[in-house]
Design an enzyme around this catalytic site. Structure first.
Site: not given
Ligand code: RFL
Ligand code: PHB
Length: 389
Positions: A72, A200, A292, A296, A384
């Protein structure tokens, strides 16, 4: 058991660190609390910075991404019934890659299985011990049997709710936090997107985001209240609300379908400093959370583990221990840039409950300025697409 690096958590941070260390010839064991299917079932991020794609390439897991991901060159910002494109490619010469976190995770899991590196799923009651000694160790229970993993270093990649950060004495950390008074309700559905790039949308009814995972799958969000429940949102109610916020023309041409996932995420900013305690290094959501809106979180997890793998590889190649001391400062500089940008995007695009009319006007002016000023658009675009590593 004995290894060089014990990695706690098999989310994107833990798995990516595992691959980078493997490529550098450093042994690691990953301990994950859940099953692989559970980890793959969490629908989260969708946007990768170029720097993240480069790190995935370095880890040797970029092949499927390069054939399937969408590129994109901009996003659209909607307000007052109109939309304005922020043209990343023209403004800063860079693009972003749309590829789900689930896919990144799957590619990393497959790569780890292919190289035969050990991961222990369903590792229960993980405890970290002797973190300030040269010989830290991890106790855990697997299939009912208590186990001990001795190591040189522990990488705490276990997310916001994990055990690693909580194993550090409170007085050794400073925490910074902002909790936003709303959440995001997200829906995933198998229909083709009616938009070419992410939208957005600021609206009087609250924020909405139109995103996608592929040419056949959409991911949509609406701002909701913190006490809202997924059960209160039938698919019909969600799509009606989403259409009212995203803009009439998009609403008129979009198709909807049954949700294949629906969840609510609260929005918060959170950082702990330093990202290290003795032989324990924190990376990803274990050390920081961003709302989110700036896309990032996953990208920061990738940059953290990039810095951490460089520090560990340097140490094992015989560099002085100071390379390890630089990790936290290097990572935090980038983290705070993303925290600031995510806070700014969140403040710009959400109506805060009971919003002070003064701030309402300031927000409106900030949006106006963004649409009329190339400098303002450049600042958004530069952040971004991702600041340099
Ligand atoms: P995770 O993905 O939470 O993984 C951590 C892992 O550790 C395990 N764990 C344990 N294991 C052993 N012993 C324990 N005591 C433990 N406790 C926990 C868990 O089961 C899990 O498997 O962290 P990590 O690896 O640091 O990754 C971070 C990302 O997942 C997170 O920052 C992103 O998903 C955030 N995020 C977004 N990031 C982006 O860069 N671009 C996006 O578009 C974006 N959109 C989002 C998002 C997060 C969202 N939510 C639901 C918070 C959109 C949403 C809605
Ligand atoms: C997503 O596709 O889940 C998504 C994309 C952009 C964002 C947050 C979530 O800023």
């Amino acid at each position: 058991m004995r290894t060089q690096v014990a990695i706690i958590g098999a989310g994107p941070a833990g798995l990516l660190l595992g691959q980078l260390l493997y490529e550098a010839g450093i042994e690691a064991v990953i301990l994950e609390r859940r099953t692989p299917d559970h980890v793959l079932g969490r629908i989260r991020a969708g946007v990768l910075e170029q720097g993240t794609v480069d790190i995935l390439d370095l880890a040797g897991v970029g092949e499927r991404l390069h054939s399937e991901a969408l590129i994109h060159g901009g996003v659209e910002i909607g307000t007052g019934g109109r939309r304005h494109r922020i043209a990343f490619k023209d403004l800063v010469g860079k693009v972003v890659t749309v590829y789900g976190q689930t896919e990144v995770t799957r590619d990393l899991m497959d790569a780890r299985a292919a190289c035969g590196a050990p991961s222990i799923y369903e590792a229960e009651s993980v405890e970290l011990h002797d973190l300030t000694s040269a010989r830290p160790w991890v106790r855990f229970v697997h299939q009912g049997i208590e186990q001990r993993l001795d190591c040189d270093f522990i990488a705490g990649c276990d997310g916001y709710h994990g055990v690693s950060r909580r194993s550090i004495p409170a007085e050794a950390l400073s925490a910074f936090e902002r909790v936003y008074p709303f959440g995001w309700l997200g829906v995933l559905a198998d229909v083709p997107p009616a938009w070419d790039e992410l939208i957005y949308a600021d609206s009087e009814r609250g924020f909405a985001l139109a995103s996608m995972r592929s040419e056949k799958r959409i991911r949509c969000y609406v701002q909701c209240s913190l006490d809202d429940k997924v059960e209160h949102w039938s698919d019909a109610r969600f799509w009606e609300e989403f259409k009212r916020r995203v803009g009439e023309d998009v609403a008129a041409r979009m198709t909807v379908g049954p949700s294949i996932e629906k969840s609510i995420a609260p929005l918060r900013s959170f950082v702990v400093e330093p990202m290290r305690y003795g032989q324990l290094f924190l990376a990803g959501d274990a050390a920081h959370i961003v709302p989110p809106t700036g896309a990032k979180g996953l990208n920061l997890a990738a940059s953290d583990v990039f810095y951490l793998h460089e520090a560990l590889a340097g140490y094992y190649r015989g560099k002085p221990r100071e390379v390890l001391d630089q990790y936290s400062g290097r990572a935090l500089r980038r983290v705070w840039q993303a925290v600031r940008f995510s806070w700014w995007m969140t403040s710009l695009l959400h109506r805060f409950p009971g919003e002070d009319p003064f701030f309402g006007r300031i927000r409106g002016s900030e949006l106006q300025y963004l649409f009329q000023s190339e400098s303002s658009q450049k600042a958004l675009a530069e952040n971004y697409v991702g600041l340099p590593l």
